[in-house]
Design a protein around this motif. Structure first.
Motif, mmCIF file in Angstrom:
data_model
loop_
_atom_site.group_PDB
_atom_site.id
_atom_site.type_symbol
_atom_site.label_atom_id
_atom_site.label_comp_id
_atom_site.label_asym_id
_atom_site.label_seq_id
_atom_site.Cartn_x
_atom_site.Cartn_y
_atom_site.Cartn_z
ATOM 1 N N UNK A 1 -28.154 -69.226 73.453
ATOM 2 C CA UNK A 1 -29.097 -68.262 72.901
ATOM 3 C C UNK A 1 -28.530 -66.840 72.903
ATOM 4 N N UNK A 2 -28.978 -66.077 71.951
ATOM 5 C CA UNK A 2 -28.703 -64.638 71.951
ATOM 6 C C UNK A 2 -29.876 -63.983 72.675
ATOM 7 N N UNK A 3 -29.700 -63.798 73.970
ATOM 8 C CA UNK A 3 -30.826 -63.382 74.807
ATOM 9 C C UNK A 3 -31.323 -61.970 74.504
ATOM 10 N N UNK A 4 -30.513 -61.200 73.758
ATOM 11 C CA UNK A 4 -30.935 -59.852 73.377
ATOM 12 C C UNK A 4 -32.179 -59.860 72.497
ATOM 13 N N UNK A 5 -32.511 -61.011 71.926
ATOM 14 C CA UNK A 5 -33.766 -61.134 71.184
ATOM 15 C C UNK A 5 -34.948 -60.917 72.122
ATOM 16 N N UNK A 6 -34.824 -61.363 73.375
ATOM 17 C CA UNK A 6 -35.968 -61.424 74.279
ATOM 18 C C UNK A 6 -36.161 -60.127 75.084
#
Lengths: 425, 362
Positions: free
Chosen positions: A108-113
């Motif tokens: 996942x691209x955790x920067x979304x969260x």
């Protein structure tokens, strides 16, 4: 497997059967019942441990301290034990595969969260415009010219709007890994020891760190609730009369056996050995580990492999220590090809041993991300041994598929299996 | 089956399995036929392609070296051309995923793609920022991430750097040089090991010294090389950039050097050659087995694919935005799926079990 040995195996097996009064060979419907019973028990355990996780996260939110955060993390790690053992049901069962992305999507691209560390994470991606969207900090997002209202973080916002938003798989908004990120935060230690180290105050309304603690709390609650809802759905699917149980029960003898074996082989080879292990080894990248925030990858891999073994040997040890078991695929194969069965059992044991080595090294401080470091030759070898063991296990499965004459059986059930020709010929 | 007597049925099953396997062997090509096919494919398909790769990558390495010594626009152009030649050669042999190219993860070292998490960009940037001279050695690259030592990393270095960035013997130029030397070394080693070792292992299949128990087993590796790429090309090189309705041209392979379409054309031409371009070929074996109609269909499909690909406008990085291009590519995708089915069906007929492939589970 080599043709020579395939033929000799068949001859040996038939001779063996001829001379020894054998125990009853299980019928396909009995094997399928065992398979579905283990699936049900595994998903029930996953659900129950997710409920435990929810209790712990509620405690964390009621009283955000290092201690309550640690307890929530421990509950997450415990929840992975049954869930990882369920992954073997994903491949071959279309219902499970279509559902899986909601609970265990990765990477996942955790920067979304939430907030991320720029120097570590970077600021943009060729692939993903929402690489740093940070929904916890932003009440509205712009996706492809459309404004998304994210003022209330709810299960619906996560599952219906944010998850895989903009058609990007790395935009993971739900499931175990989203929760993992919230509990641990980014692991900024590279290939050196250490996991993510989010402070408990990130959930503290009075002394908030990281900003937007209220929204972070909402996110954690929403994601945990969704996980429970999703797992409940899968439990129901495997109950008596449930759709997943029905689907495999309706299959012809060969197709049902092929489904089970395909699930085992696809998980062992392409997914676990390849995507989740060898790729990380070749990239030496600490984010190329399955549980990259918590550094729990060794256990996740161990229990993934164990799930394959459960299905083959028709026995699952539940989280309360009791056992669910029944007539097994192993017995079915043994009756027709004793050598191939013994070979398979040996390979399963070898894989478990190799996985145990990952666990042992993690206990010494060398977690998966440390083992794959570019200067860690002996760590690299330990990881490679796990890959090799899984590859050998896959060859043993292929051997069984050949012996049982299952080539060319039409299967549906996972994206990669939509073209059966590719897998079973 | 359940109704059958428990004592009798295993015997019955054992016998029937023997009959079925014996029957299948009879219908499938003989060991001699497989041996002849493997030999043709090695001599006329595989080795020539690895020779071209070795030659072109050696030229690329010397061109990059010259560029760092004496940077100039003309030399940069020449180096980019040399990259294109090497990529041509790689695309024509990309489908061979067994043998020496598998040793030491050479295949992934040559090309890590698709890069769904932008790891090449991240890891390359880290090196360019650190400018550590130790990272310029072959020893370093040997153990380094596949993200920074292959053709995609070199493509970024050569096609997105300005001439200024490559002058004064900059780290950037030296890294380009180191990576191209690494690629040339890899290509050389792959060719050498094919000629001195692997080739003999294939021809001596069934004997003690061989890696293979039978010629048929060796042929399985050949057939995987022909069939597995068909689905991979379709999924990764065509459908992923089409992105479920939202066009994503940067998901195309080699978009920075504007050769995404050329790659696909070379792949298909090479697979077609593998199928029918050698003295003994899969095509000729099928015809000997009496499967003429099926062989004709496969030939027709390969020809149709090549014609369809010729008609697609390049470069995809811009032409993908045109609806006509999208519909052309979707037709090509359908044709590839059909080709996959046809080839796979013939594998069953020839008693070839392909087994699980590395992309299962994606």
């Amino acid at each position: 497997m080599h043709l020579k040995s395939i033929i000799s195996t068949v001859i040996l097996a038939s001779t063996f059967q001829y001379s020894v009064a054998s125990t009853a060979i299980p019928g396909t419907s009995d094997i399928v019942r065992t398979y579905a019973d283990i699936a049900l028990a595994t998903y029930e355990d996953s659900l129950n441990s997710a409920k435990e996780l929810q209790l712990s996260t509620n405690n964390l939110l009621n009283n955000p301290t290092q201690s309550s955060l640690n307890k929530a993390r421990a509950a997450w790690i415990a929840a992975r034990v049954p869930y990882q053992q369920s992954e073997v049901f994903r491949f071959g069962n279309i219902l499970v595969d279509n559902w899986e992305g909601r609970v265990n999507a990765w990477p996942l691209d955790e920067g979304l969260i939430d907030y991320v560390d720029s120097s570590h994470y970077g600021s943009e991606s060729d692939e993903n415009n929402l690489y740093r969207a940070n929904v916890i900090a932003n009440t509205s997002l712009r996706v492809g010219g459309v404004q998304i209202d994210a003022s209330h973080i709810t299960p619906e916002l996560l599952s219906e709007t944010l998850h895989e938003v903009d058609g990007i798989e790395a935009n993971v908004a739900t499931g175990y890994h989203a929760i993992e990120f919230l509990l641990w935060g980014q692991d900024l230690n590279g290939t050196s020891p250490g996991a993510g180290n989010r402070p408990a105050t990130d959930f503290n309304l009075e002394n908030c760190t990281g900003g937007h603690c209220d929204r972070r709390r909402d996110y954690l609650q929403a994601a945990t609730q969704l996980l429970i809802t999703d797992l409940q759905e899968m439990v129901d699917n495997w109950k008596e009369g449930g759709e997943a149980r029905q689907q495999i029960s309706d299959k012809s003898e060969k197709r049902a056996i092929a489904t089970i074996l395909t699930g085992m082989g696809s998980l062992a080879y392409g997914e676990l050995a390849g995507e989740r292990t060898k790729l990380g080894l070749m990239l030496h990248d600490p984010e190329e580990e399955h549980d990259c925030f918590s550094d729990n990858t060794h256990w996740s891999h161990y229990y993934d492999a164990k799930g394959i073994r459960n299905v083959y040997q028709g026995s699952y040890t539940r989280i309360d220590g009791s056992t669910v078991s029944g007539p097994s695929l192993s017995a079915y194969v043994a009756a027709q090809a004793a050598v191939a069965n013994q070979n398979m059992l040996n390979k399963l044991q070898a894989t478990e041993n190799a996985a145990q080595k990952l666990v042992d090294r993690a206990a010494q401080g060398e977690t998966f991300d440390v083992l794959i470091g570019e200067d860690n030759a002996s760590g690299n070898q330990t990881v490679q041994n796990f890959v090799d063991a899984l590859t050998e296990e896959t060859r043993a499965i292929e051997n069984i598929i050949a012996l049982l004459q299952l080539e060319g059986i039409q299967l549906e059930g996972s994206d990669s299996l939509d073209n059966p020709a590719q897998v079973l010929e | 089956m359940n109704s059958m007597s428990n004592t009798l049925w295993p015997v019955f099953l054992g016998i029937s399995l023997l009959v079925i396997i014996a029957g299948k062997l009879h219908a499938a090509p003989t060991e001699q036929q497989w041996q002849s096919l493997n030999q043709s494919l090695v001599e006329e398909h595989i080795l020539p392609r690895y020779r071209v790769l070795q030659l072109s990558s050696a030229k690329l390495a010397s061109s990059t070296t010259a560029l760092c010594r004496q940077p100039g626009q003309a030399q940069l152009e020449k180096t980019r051309q040399a990259f294109q030649q090497t990529m041509n050669a790689w695309q024509e042999v990309q489908h061979i995923q067994f043998g020496p190219i598998e040793t030491l993860m050479r295949n992934f070292s040559m090309q890590f793609w698709p890069d769904k998490k932008n790891l090449i960009g991240k890891q390359l940037n880290r090196l360019l920022q650190q400018q550590d001279p130790n990272t310029l050695s072959t020893d370093y690259l040997y153990k380094a991430s596949i993200g920074v030592k292959g053709l995609p990393a070199l493509e970024r270095l050569l096609f997105t750097s300005s001439l200024t960035e490559l002058t004064n013997n900059s780290y950037r130029c030296q890294l380009s040089q180191a990576v191209s030397v690494y690629i040339a070394d890899n290509s050389q080693a792959t060719l050498d090991e094919w000629i001195h070792g692997y080739k003999d292992s294939l021809s001596s299949a069934g004997r003690e010294e061989s890696y293979y128990d039978s010629h048929q087993e060796a042929a399985v590796d050949m057939m995987k090389s022909m069939i597995e790429p068909v689905e991979a090309i379709r999924d990764q090189k065509i459908l992923r950039p089409l992105g479920d309705g939202k066009i994503r041209p940067k998901r195309s392979e080699s978009w920075r050097s504007q050769r995404s379409l050329r790659n696909i054309r070379l792949n298909i031409a090479s697979l077609s050659h593998l199928y029918s371009g050698t003295t003994t070929s899969v095509d000729s074996l099928l015809r000997e087995q009496g499967r003429t109609a099926q062989a004709d269909n496969i030939i027709t499909l390969f020809n149709r694919l090549e014609t369809q690909l010729e008609a697609v406008p390049a470069p995809l990085i811009t032409s993908l935005y045109q609806p006509e291009t999208v519909s052309q590519l979707l037709q090509i995708s359908d044709a590839l799926q059909q080709l996959d089915h046809l080839l796979s069906a013939e594998m069953i007929a020839m008693n070839i079990q392909l087994g699980f492939n590395s992309r299962d589970g994606d």
